[in-house]
Design a protein around this motif. Structure first.
Motif, PDB file in Angstrom:
ATOM      1  N   UNK A  79       0.830  -1.206   0.000  1.00  0.00           N
ATOM      2  CA  UNK A  79       0.000   0.000   0.000  1.00  0.00           C
ATOM      3  C   UNK A  79       0.865   1.257   0.000  1.00  0.00           C
ATOM      4  N   UNK A  80       0.368   2.288  -0.679  1.00  0.00           N
ATOM      5  CA  UNK A  80       1.167   3.490  -0.899  1.00  0.00           C
ATOM      6  C   UNK A  80       0.805   4.646   0.029  1.00  0.00           C
ATOM      7  N   UNK A  81      -0.444   4.684   0.470  1.00  0.00           N
ATOM      8  CA  UNK A  81      -0.901   5.797   1.311  1.00  0.00           C
ATOM      9  C   UNK A  81      -1.676   5.239   2.495  1.00  0.00           C
ATOM     10  N   UNK A  82      -1.538   5.946   3.618  1.00  0.00           N
ATOM     11  CA  UNK A  82      -2.145   5.491   4.865  1.00  0.00           C
ATOM     12  C   UNK A  82      -2.846   6.643   5.573  1.00  0.00           C
ATOM     13  N   UNK A  83      -3.931   6.298   6.262  1.00  0.00           N
ATOM     14  CA  UNK A  83      -4.555   7.246   7.164  1.00  0.00           C
ATOM     15  C   UNK A  83      -3.880   7.198   8.523  1.00  0.00           C
ATOM     16  N   UNK A  84      -4.388   8.015   9.447  1.00  0.00           N
ATOM     17  CA  UNK A  84      -3.781   8.107  10.772  1.00  0.00           C
ATOM     18  C   UNK A  84      -4.391   7.128  11.758  1.00  0.00           C
ATOM     19  N   UNK A  85      -5.472   6.481  11.392  1.00  0.00           N
ATOM     20  CA  UNK A  85      -6.042   5.437  12.222  1.00  0.00           C
ATOM     21  C   UNK A  85      -7.171   5.907  13.120  1.00  0.00           C
ATOM     22  N   UNK A  86      -8.005   4.943  13.497  1.00  0.00           N
ATOM     23  CA  UNK A  86      -9.095   5.196  14.430  1.00  0.00           C
ATOM     24  C   UNK A  86      -9.140   4.035  15.427  1.00  0.00           C
ATOM     25  N   UNK A  87      -9.309   4.365  16.692  1.00  0.00           N
ATOM     26  CA  UNK A  87      -9.247   3.347  17.748  1.00  0.00           C
ATOM     27  C   UNK A  87     -10.578   2.621  17.867  1.00  0.00           C
ATOM     28  N   UNK A  88     -10.498   1.307  17.915  1.00  0.00           N
ATOM     29  CA  UNK A  88     -11.661   0.463  18.196  1.00  0.00           C
ATOM     30  C   UNK A  88     -11.350  -0.330  19.459  1.00  0.00           C
ATOM     31  N   UNK A  89     -12.229  -0.236  20.436  1.00  0.00           N
ATOM     32  CA  UNK A  89     -12.056  -0.963  21.691  1.00  0.00           C
ATOM     33  C   UNK A  89     -13.302  -1.788  21.948  1.00  0.00           C
ATOM     34  N   UNK A  90     -13.107  -3.088  22.130  1.00  0.00           N
ATOM     35  CA  UNK A  90     -14.216  -3.999  22.379  1.00  0.00           C
ATOM     36  C   UNK A  90     -14.084  -4.527  23.796  1.00  0.00           C
ATOM     37  N   UNK A  91     -15.086  -4.257  24.612  1.00  0.00           N
ATOM     38  CA  UNK A  91     -15.053  -4.695  26.000  1.00  0.00           C
ATOM     39  C   UNK A  91     -15.741  -6.045  26.156  1.00  0.00           C
ATOM     40  N   UNK A  92     -15.262  -6.809  27.120  1.00  0.00           N
ATOM     41  CA  UNK A  92     -15.827  -8.156  27.335  1.00  0.00           C
ATOM     42  C   UNK A  92     -16.969  -8.117  28.335  1.00  0.00           C
TER      43      UNK A  92
END
Length: 124
Positions: A111-124
């Motif tokens: 891949x040539x380009x990337x975003x900065x990301x987004x956090x996903x948190x899944x609680x149990x």
């Protein structure tokens, strides 16, 4: 040059759903294959899902098959990741990426380009 901005992350309980979005700048969005990766704390960045330029081909990492769906809307310069039946092990920062080459592309180097990301948190 393509700029990618992810959104839609957050905190969800196990078994729940989230939909991530990634908006791309520029007029040539349909020139790029798109992908989603994720990186959990202390782990390598992992391929999640990919989609061809016009959405005719999709492919997934083994850990998300049957639970996640990638799609795109070229008119909106947007790629989506619908995540269902979420598990605590899905907790990670999720990144959107764009590639000039033809799919399937499952490696970070493809891949040539990337975003900065987004956090996903899944609680149990």
């Amino acid at each position: 040059q393509v700029q990618l901005v992810e959104s839609g992350g957050g905190l969800v309980q196990a078994g729940g759903s989230l939909r991530l979005s990634c908006v791309a700048s520029g007029r040539t969005f349909s020139s790029y294959a798109m992908g989603w990766f994720r990186q959990a704390l202390g782990k390598e960045r992992e391929f999640v899902a990919g989609i061809s330029r016009f959405g005719t081909t999709t492919y997934y990492g083994d850990s998300v098959k049957g639970r996640f769906t990638i799609s795109r809307d070229n008119a909106k310069n947007t790629v989506y990741l619908q995540m269902n039946s979420l598990k605590p092990e899905d907790t990670a920062v999720y990144y959107c990426a764009a590639a000039r080459r033809a799919p399937p592309i499952t490696t970070r180097e493809g891949y040539d380009y990337w975003g900065q990301g987004t956090q996903v948190t899944v609680s149990s």
